[in-house]
Design a protein around this motif. Structure first.
Motif, mmCIF file in Angstrom:
data_model
loop_
_atom_site.group_PDB
_atom_site.id
_atom_site.type_symbol
_atom_site.label_atom_id
_atom_site.label_comp_id
_atom_site.label_asym_id
_atom_site.label_seq_id
_atom_site.Cartn_x
_atom_site.Cartn_y
_atom_site.Cartn_z
ATOM 1 N N TYR A 59 0.865 -1.211 -0.113
ATOM 2 C CA TYR A 59 0.019 0.144 -0.038
ATOM 3 C C TYR A 59 0.908 1.471 0.114
ATOM 4 N N LEU A 60 2.091 1.230 -0.035
ATOM 5 C CA LEU A 60 3.006 2.442 -0.046
ATOM 6 C C LEU A 60 3.921 2.430 -1.375
ATOM 7 N N PRO A 61 4.331 3.440 -1.478
ATOM 8 C CA PRO A 61 5.531 3.631 -2.721
ATOM 9 C C PRO A 61 6.600 2.716 -2.222
ATOM 10 N N SER A 62 7.315 2.126 -3.080
ATOM 11 C CA SER A 62 8.317 1.203 -2.691
ATOM 12 C C SER A 62 9.493 2.038 -1.709
ATOM 13 N N GLU A 63 9.751 3.350 -2.100
ATOM 14 C CA GLU A 63 10.749 3.962 -1.293
ATOM 15 C C GLU A 63 10.288 4.215 0.294
ATOM 16 N N VAL A 64 8.920 4.451 0.468
ATOM 17 C CA VAL A 64 8.395 4.582 1.659
ATOM 18 C C VAL A 64 8.359 3.112 2.178
ATOM 19 N N GLY A 65 7.843 2.182 1.694
ATOM 20 C CA GLY A 65 7.896 0.905 2.203
ATOM 21 C C GLY A 65 9.010 0.274 2.766
ATOM 22 N N LEU A 66 10.136 0.600 1.929
ATOM 23 C CA LEU A 66 11.593 0.102 2.215
ATOM 24 C C LEU A 66 12.044 0.870 3.420
ATOM 25 N N VAL A 67 11.791 2.225 3.498
ATOM 26 C CA VAL A 67 12.326 2.690 4.952
ATOM 27 C C VAL A 67 11.473 2.275 6.099
ATOM 28 N N LEU A 68 10.208 2.059 5.751
ATOM 29 C CA LEU A 68 9.309 1.622 6.908
ATOM 30 C C LEU A 68 9.682 -0.082 7.477
ATOM 31 N N MET A 69 10.002 -0.728 6.347
ATOM 32 C CA MET A 69 10.257 -2.006 6.569
ATOM 33 C C MET A 69 11.557 -2.286 7.446
ATOM 34 N N SER A 70 12.681 -1.229 7.050
ATOM 35 C CA SER A 70 13.751 -1.297 7.830
ATOM 36 C C SER A 70 13.554 -0.801 9.024
ATOM 37 N N TRP A 71 12.614 0.095 9.461
ATOM 38 C CA TRP A 71 12.491 0.478 10.857
ATOM 39 C C TRP A 71 11.693 -0.630 11.662
ATOM 40 N N PHE A 72 10.696 -1.217 10.762
ATOM 41 C CA PHE A 72 9.973 -2.259 11.275
ATOM 42 C C PHE A 72 10.844 -3.580 11.909
ATOM 43 N N HIS A 73 11.959 -3.936 11.185
ATOM 44 C CA HIS A 73 12.788 -4.838 11.824
ATOM 45 C C HIS A 73 13.575 -4.167 13.048
ATOM 46 N N ARG A 74 13.917 -2.853 12.857
ATOM 47 C CA ARG A 74 14.934 -2.363 14.023
ATOM 48 C C ARG A 74 13.838 -2.422 15.407
ATOM 49 N N PHE A 93 1.278 7.193 -4.964
ATOM 50 C CA PHE A 93 1.776 8.639 -4.502
ATOM 51 C C PHE A 93 2.903 9.089 -5.213
ATOM 52 N N PRO A 94 2.710 10.174 -5.997
ATOM 53 C CA PRO A 94 3.735 10.497 -6.770
ATOM 54 C C PRO A 94 5.219 10.977 -6.443
ATOM 55 N N ARG A 95 5.158 11.451 -5.072
ATOM 56 C CA ARG A 95 6.623 11.647 -4.364
ATOM 57 C C ARG A 95 7.062 10.801 -3.468
ATOM 58 N N GLY A 96 7.030 9.710 -3.730
ATOM 59 C CA GLY A 96 7.409 8.598 -2.976
ATOM 60 C C GLY A 96 8.842 8.652 -2.264
ATOM 61 N N ALA A 97 9.811 9.118 -3.071
ATOM 62 C CA ALA A 97 11.120 9.329 -2.488
ATOM 63 C C ALA A 97 11.101 10.451 -1.359
ATOM 64 N N GLY A 98 10.452 11.548 -1.753
ATOM 65 C CA GLY A 98 10.312 12.570 -1.009
ATOM 66 C C GLY A 98 9.505 12.214 0.526
ATOM 67 N N LEU A 99 8.671 11.473 0.271
ATOM 68 C CA LEU A 99 7.845 10.886 1.540
ATOM 69 C C LEU A 99 8.791 9.952 2.345
ATOM 70 N N GLY A 100 9.514 9.207 1.574
ATOM 71 C CA GLY A 100 10.379 8.273 2.166
ATOM 72 C C GLY A 100 11.526 9.028 2.977
ATOM 73 N N ALA A 101 11.996 10.045 2.358
ATOM 74 C CA ALA A 101 13.006 10.777 3.014
ATOM 75 C C ALA A 101 12.595 11.320 4.240
ATOM 76 N N LEU A 102 11.287 12.099 4.133
ATOM 77 C CA LEU A 102 10.477 12.614 5.283
ATOM 78 C C LEU A 102 10.393 11.741 6.307
ATOM 79 N N LEU A 103 10.096 10.434 6.094
ATOM 80 C CA LEU A 103 9.612 9.544 7.137
ATOM 81 C C LEU A 103 10.892 8.898 7.751
ATOM 82 N N ALA A 104 11.996 8.905 7.032
ATOM 83 C CA ALA A 104 13.318 8.509 7.460
ATOM 84 C C ALA A 104 13.979 9.420 8.556
ATOM 85 N N GLU A 105 13.806 10.817 8.082
ATOM 86 C CA GLU A 105 14.423 11.752 9.183
ATOM 87 C C GLU A 105 13.572 11.903 10.460
ATOM 88 N N LEU A 106 12.017 11.752 10.196
ATOM 89 C CA LEU A 106 11.105 11.697 11.380
ATOM 90 C C LEU A 106 11.514 10.511 12.252
#
Length: 163
Positions: A59-74, A93-106
């Motif tokens: 349900y998420l852009p691949s960039e966002v899913g990857l960031v969240l899966m990494s945190w999910f494991h941690r 979502f058209p800006r998956g990389a940007g959303l992924g970066a924001l979530l990673a920083e958050l």
């Protein structure tokens, strides 16, 4: 343009492989000890975790899913519960990389080196004419909230609303 700092993809695959082998060892031991009920309960628990990972990937852009899966494991390795619930599809979502970066920083700000989280909840749903991606981090009572004001400029570039 927001640049996404990708989680260590090979490390994520290695963690998943390690987890899978560990689950097989646990199940093998339970079967050898003739603990059928515990083996079934363990299978149900592992299946629930895998289903939550599936939601992140589906349900998420691949960039966002990857960031969240990494945190999910941690977080799971730190025994911090993670709950995932999606009723809306954000995969296009058209800006998956940007959303992924924001979530990673958050997540780095909120969880950092010494996680203050008692639980993390990720959900996606429709609210009127908007789609809402909600990240809730329940902070332990003995930890202070970090200052997330630095993320507001990053959020404007995507564009998303932080609240």
């Amino acid at each position: 343009m927001v640049e996404l700092l990708w989680p260590d993809w090979p490390r994520l695959v290695q963690l998943q492989r390690h987890d899978f082998l560990n689950h097989l060892q646990v199940l093998g031991a339970l079967v050898q000890m003739d603990k059928r009920d515990r083996a079934l309960a363990y299978i149900a628990s592992v299946s629930q975790d895998l289903d939550q990972e599936r939601l992140l990937a589906r349900y998420l852009p691949s960039e966002v899913g990857l960031v969240l899966m990494s945190w999910f494991h941690r977080l799971r390795s730190l025994e911090i519960p993670v709950k995932v619930d999606f009723t809306a599809d954000f995969s296009t979502f058209p800006r998956g990389a940007g959303l992924g970066a924001l979530l990673a920083e958050l997540l780095n700000l909120l969880l950092g080196d010494e996680p203050a989280a008692a639980e993390v909840r990720i959900s996606g749903f429709d609210q009127g004419s908007e789609q809402v991606l909600e990240l809730r981090v329940l902070i332990r009572h003995d930890k202070a909230l970090p200052d997330i004001s630095a993320l507001e400029a990053l959020a404007r570039d995507i564009p998303v609303r932080l609240s």
